[in-house]
Design an enzyme around this catalytic site. Structure first.
Site, PDB file in Angstrom:
ATOM      1  N   ASP A 268      -5.843   2.078  -1.155  1.00 21.18           N
ATOM      2  CA  ASP A 268      -4.464   2.120  -1.647  1.00 21.18           C
ATOM      3  C   ASP A 268      -3.797   0.760  -1.531  1.00 21.18           C
ATOM      4  OD1 ASP A 268      -4.482   2.194   1.147  1.00 21.18           O
ATOM      5  OD2 ASP A 268      -2.532   3.195   1.229  1.00 21.18           O
TER       6      ASP A 268
ATOM      7  N   ASP B 244       0.854  -1.183   0.000  1.00 17.83           N
ATOM      8  CA  ASP B 244       0.000   0.000   0.000  1.00 17.83           C
ATOM      9  C   ASP B 244       0.890   1.232   0.000  1.00 17.83           C
ATOM     10  OD1 ASP B 244       0.942   0.268   2.562  1.00 17.83           O
ATOM     11  OD2 ASP B 244      -0.923  -0.332   3.536  1.00 17.83           O
TER      12      ASP B 244
END
Length: 609
Positions: free
Chosen positions: A521, A478
């Site tokens: 993300d 991420d």
């Protein structure tokens, strides 16, 4: 009042009709009894029963009792006026009535609708057999009575009675029936009047030439013109031809002329019996020919009507109808080909016109082979070339039919319709479905695979057997402090960071590796057939290096980093175990200070190490 008037008018017409029949029966009976009677109280010609039968068959069965009574009374009165005793008159009239009822009853029972052309052959057979049987019954009874009351031998009386009644029944019953029921088809005489008259004149001339000489047995010469007339005019030829034969032969025989006079030591009775037998034989020979010709004409008209009907359907159908041989040669093309394909039907009958799209020729050939092999209809869709060059999608239903050339070969009928719009709609629907399916498996923001596609691919990768020594690696990652990007620069800037991150990540992996965005993300990379963990570490290193370059968002340059967790398994692993290991590795990378990666084998891999 109107109903009463109509009922009264109907009864009047009914009694008038019965009276006319009775007068005809009485008149013909009087002629037979007073002009053509031979010794022994038996007439050489008897036509009354024929009139009687024809009249009954032309009326409804429930009306028969009144007609039966009128006909019986008319003959009885004529016999009494002709000098026969009451007993003999009653007996002979009753025998004639029995003969009439047998013939009319059998025909009505076995052929209820005598006007139906499809029953002509059956009607002819039934009428002939019932006539022969009924005349035999009446002849036996009458001969027994006459022989008992006169000196005429039983056999002579029977032969005269039988032949006179058979000939009269065959000729006059048919003529009477035809006069009442035009549907039986006497002939098309009105349209061929002079041809008919000339043919009958030929029969009369030949009959006169044969019967008005007594030197040679030339009776056989009568048959050719008679059969010719029957062949040309069917029932009219039978009735008129046999009548001419009976009249000319009867007059000549009565005057002592004709081939029958060559029979030595014969008298008028014997010659009359022989003439009756000759005329009866001519009847039995002519009627089957007339029936066969009438049936042939009916079937021919029916076939012609069917052909015209189906040709009209084919010509005016919106579908393209094509008849072709098994080798593909077209024999018929309907005019609708002009509207659908732009070709004139005559143009498509040329062997050089190959219309099937090259890619679809195998489909058409397979369709033809399947139809010929199974005999069942087959439907296929393929393209045909329009005259202007483009191709038209056609849905063609094919079936086999007997060949136009006869024999055991089969032709094929195609009935095709333009389905180009339907095919285009189906193709558009298929493309739309594929597009929707693709969208359902892709992340709309980055264009990468989504969680659904990732789960399917991971399940497949862990389920299939792998080559010895190769592993599966899973990289979880991420963007570090991504929430601050959204909070500081807005969600549009955050989306741009996610898109560029996805692009840089895709550039770092191999062509067969799967890159997916799981949401927010969170990204993942699935690497199959991994020979060593170093390959996954190389990808992680390249990604971290590529993220060292800033990302332009509006007027700002953002510097973002990523944390990566790597898990791998040499042995077959469970997806839950592998994903848990990758998630733990990601957590370890964040704990190690972010902008780095951590590699963590599964329990199975660790045990192997």
């Amino acid at each position: 009042m109107n109903d009463d008037t109509s009922s009264q008018s109907h009864r009047t017409r009914l009694w008038r009709d019965r009276l006319i029949m009775a007068l005809l029966i009485g008149a013909t009976a009087w002629v037979s009894l007073n002009v053509a009677r031979l010794p022994g109280e038996v007439s050489a010609v008897w036509v009354s029963s024929g009139i009687f039968v024809g009249w009954l068959l032309s009326r409804r069965t429930e009306l028969w009792p009144g007609y039966v009574g009128a006909g019986f009374v008319a003959e009885l009165l004529v016999r009494l006026l002709s000098g026969d005793g009451l007993g003999l008159s009653f007996a002979l009239s009753a025998f004639n009535l029995l003969e009439v009822l047998i013939v009319a009853g059998m025909v009505r029972r076995l052929v209820p609708d005598i006007g139906n052309p499809t029953r002509w052959l059956g009607l002819g057979g039934i009428a002939t057999s019932s006539t022969l049987a009924a005349c035999a019954v009446s002849g036996l009874l009458a001969s027994a009575v006459v022989s008992a009351t006169s000196h005429t031998p039983f056999l002579t009386t029977f032969l005269i009675w039988y032949s006179a009644h058979v000939v009269g029944m065959v000729i006059v019953a048919t003529l009477t029936l035809v006069a009442h029921r035009k549907g039986i088809g006497l002939s098309d005489v009105p349209g061929r009047r002079w041809i008919f008259l000339s043919d009958m004149l030929l029969i009369a001339v030949v009959c006169a030439a044969v019967f008005y000489q007594s030197s040679y047995p030339l009776l056989f010469l009568v048959y050719p013109p008679l059969l010719y007339g029957v062949f040309r005019h069917r029932f009219a030829g039978v009735v008129a031809g046999i009548s001419l034969l009976a009249i000319v032969g009867g007059v000549a025989t009565a005057l002592g002329y004709g081939p029958l006079a060559l029979v030595h030591d014969s008298n008028i009775i014997q010659r009359t019996i022989l003439l009756q037998l000759f005329v009866g034989t001519a009847c039995l020979m002519s009627f089957p020919v007339a029936l066969s010709m009438a049936e042939r004409a009916r079937l021919t008209a029916r076939v012609r009507e069917s052909e015209l009907r189906y040709r009209m359907l084919a010509d005016y159908s919106h579908d393209v109808v094509v008849r072709m041989r098994a080798d593909g040669q077209r024999l018929y093309v309907s005019p609708s080909a002009r509207d659908i394909l732009g070709w004139e039907p005559a143009e498509l009958l040329r062997p050089s016109q190959d219309l099937v799209h090259p890619d679809d020729r195998a489909v058409q050939q397979q369709t033809i082979a399947s139809v010929l092999a199974s005999g069942h209809p087959v439907t296929a869709i393929y393209r045909l070339r329009h005259k202007d060059g483009h191709y038209v999608w056609m849905e063609a239903a094919a079936r086999s039919i007997p060949s136009a050339d006869g024999g055991a070969a089969m032709d094929i009928i195609f009935a095709g319709r333009d389905v180009s719009q339907r095919v285009a709609a189906e193709q558009a629907l298929r493309e739309s479905r594929n597009e929707l399916e693709a969208l359902a498996r892709l992340d709309s923001l980055t264009g990468l695979a989504n969680r659904r596609q990732f789960d399917e691919r991971l399940t497949h990768a862990l389920g299939r057997p792998r080559r010895q020594g190769l592993a599966v690696a899973l990289m979880y990652m991420d963007i570090d402090h991504f929430k601050q990007v959204n909070d500081s620069y807005g969600h549009a800037a955050g989306d741009e960071v996610l898109r560029i991150f996805g692009q840089r990540l895709s550039a770092c992996v191999r062509s067969g590796d799967l890159v997916a965005r799981l949401g927010g993300d969170e990204f993942v990379v699935l690497i199959e057939d991994l020979s060593a963990p170093a390959t996954a570490e190389m990808i992680a290193r390249k990604l971290i290096e590529s993220m060292g370059e800033g990302i332009a968002v509006g007027d700002s340059i953002l510097h973002v980093t990523t944390s990566i967790g790597i898990a791998y398994s040499v042995h077959p692993a469970v997806a839950k175990t592998l994903t848990a290991a990758a998630d733990a590795a990601l957590y370890a990378a964040k704990k190690a200070g972010r902008n780095t990666w951590q590699l963590l084998p599964t329990d199975d891999a660790r045990g192997r190490l």
